[in-house]
Design an enzyme around this catalytic site. Structure first.
Site: not given
Ligand SMILES: *Cc1c(COP(=O)(O)O)cnc(C)c1O
Length: 424
Positions: A271, A148, A243
């Site tokens: 995060k 994701y 990511d």
């Molecule tokens: C949470 C997450 C996102 C999106 O971040 P948001 O702050 O919710 O927009 C993108 N990539 C990864 C791997 C994530 O865990």
């Protein structure tokens, strides 16, 4: 047995909310879809605990889906937030907390020479992709099923059905052109990555991957697969984007890149980097980062980017993350995992769940799953487990495919309490 079964005020608030907010929530997973419980309205939180509007308390393993590595309302973060708040909370101008946070990260992660802060992981990914396309002067992005990357158009693409391998949008409202420039492959299959590079020879701008996929369960990858991605992108003048929105500062300070000694071209954070306030970041070598406006021609901006409150929450959080911290955090996680597995295997409550669930963990992340079951069975069983745990005062992320997060506040005392709650 603790009585956490009265959630009348939450139910009333949720009913009211559904009338004026789509699904009653501001992010889909908060809607408790597929569960028997209606969403719980949280009133306050401290350490490892959240408290709802009906005055129930829960040991929290959702932890806002990852940012709160120190637990809720860490006293140091709280104090620094008060100091920053006294001064003001947004200027739309340069200020010092963001410089300090940038320096703190760059001094500790060798391949990062420059960093740009924004407000969310989604924004970070969106910018990383734009940068990769601009730098490589190519169009297509390879991503993997099971990862994701937030909700930007080009990442809401899933593998197509059948043998065509033509991708499909995973949301309505995504233009065909965007779908055409995203290629979705299965995780762990080097052969298909190779074939894709052969097929689209000169048009692959980047591969993007969660080096620790943790948004569709916890899908720990073979290090050799990640090394292969590093090598093949290099060989084809494409970029490798890690990511690390979940894994960054979580599995260790420098994320999976540091843990596995694999250096991406661009990294995205979110995060933990904001300590519970909204922050996302794109980082990498200067030759790539310098393409961003106002030096370069790749546009990216934000009215509230690098908000001083968010910057100081992030900075104060990151300053507490050292080797000793991670050792402690991981040992708490191991104890929590063993405690849960004992409960899942031996309690009479769990005997009524049709499929046998177990908890796996990696550093301070965990996932409750079942090795031999279909996803429908896992979701059904998870819904039952979720009810059992809520009644005991234990709050998991409300979906079978979300991982759990342990914080440094989940200490020995909380683990004793958890044991009591589970065995009550
Ligand atoms: C949470 C997450 C996102 C999106 O971040 P948001 O702050 O919710 O927009 C993108 N990539 C990864 C791997 C994530 O865990």
């Amino acid at each position: 047995m603790s009585d956490n079964n009265n959630r009348n005020i939450s139910s009333e608030l949720f009913a009211e909310s559904t009338k004026i907010v789509p699904g009653g929530v501001h992010s889909p997973v908060r809607g408790f879809k597929g569960l028997n419980t209606t969403p719980i309205f949280i009133k306050r939180a401290a350490g490892a605990y959240v408290y709802d509007v009906d005055d129930n308390s829960y040991v929290d393993f959702c932890m806002s889906f990852g940012p709160l590595i120190l637990g809720h309302k860490d006293p140091d973060v709280e104090q620094e937030l008060h100091v920053a708040l006294e001064r003001g909370w947004t200027y739309g101008a340069a200020e010092e907390y963001s410089l300090k946070l940038a320096k703190y990260i760059i001094d500790r992660i060798p391949f990062i020479e420059q960093i740009r802060f924004m407000n969310s992981g989604t924004e970070a990914v969106m910018t990383a992709i734009r940068l990769a396309r601009a730098y490589s002067r190519k169009n297509k992005i390879i991503k993997f099923s099971g990862c994701y990357h937030g909700h930007t158009d080009s990442m809401l693409i899933k593998a197509g059905s059948g043998v065509t391998q033509i991708a499909d949008a995973s949301s309505k409202g995504i233009p065909h052109g965007v779908v055409a420039d995203t290629i979705v492959l299965p995780l762990g299959n080097c052969d298909l990555v190779e074939k894709t590079f052969e097929r689209f020879k000169d048009d692959i701008a980047a591969i993007i991957i969660e080096p620790l996929p943790a948004n569709n369960g916890l899908l720990i990858q073979d290090t050799n697969f990640l090394r292969f991605l590093r090598d093949i992108t290099k060989a084809h003048d494409a970029l490798l984007i890690f990511d690390e929105v979940i894994s960054g500062f979580r599995v260790c300070f420098g994320g999976m890149s540091e843990l596995l000694k694999i250096t991406p071209d661009i990294v995205t954070y979110g995060k933990v980097i904001g300590g519970g306030l909204p922050v996302g970041a794109v980082a990498g070598p200067a030759k790539i980062m310098q393409m961003l406006a106002p030096v370069g021609d790749v546009y990216q901006a934000g009215t509230l980017s690098a908000n001083p409150l968010a910057m100081v929450a992030g900075l104060t959080t990151l300053k507490k993350l050292n080797q000793n911290f991670y050792e402690k955090l991981n040992s708490y996680t191991n104890e929590i995992r063993d405690t849960f597995n004992n409960f899942l295997n031996h309690s009479s409550a769990c005997a009524a769940i049709d499929c046998k669930l177990e908890m796996i963990s990696y550093q301070s992340l965990f996932w409750i799953t079942s090795a031999e079951q279909t996803s429908a069975n896992i979701s059904r069983s998870f819904a039952k487990l979720f009810d059992i745990l809520i009644a005991k005062g234990i709050y998991l992320a409300p979906n079978a495919y979300e991982v759990g997060f342990v914080s440094i506040a989940h200490d020995k005392n909380v683990i004793i309490k958890l044991n009591n709650l589970l065995n009550d």
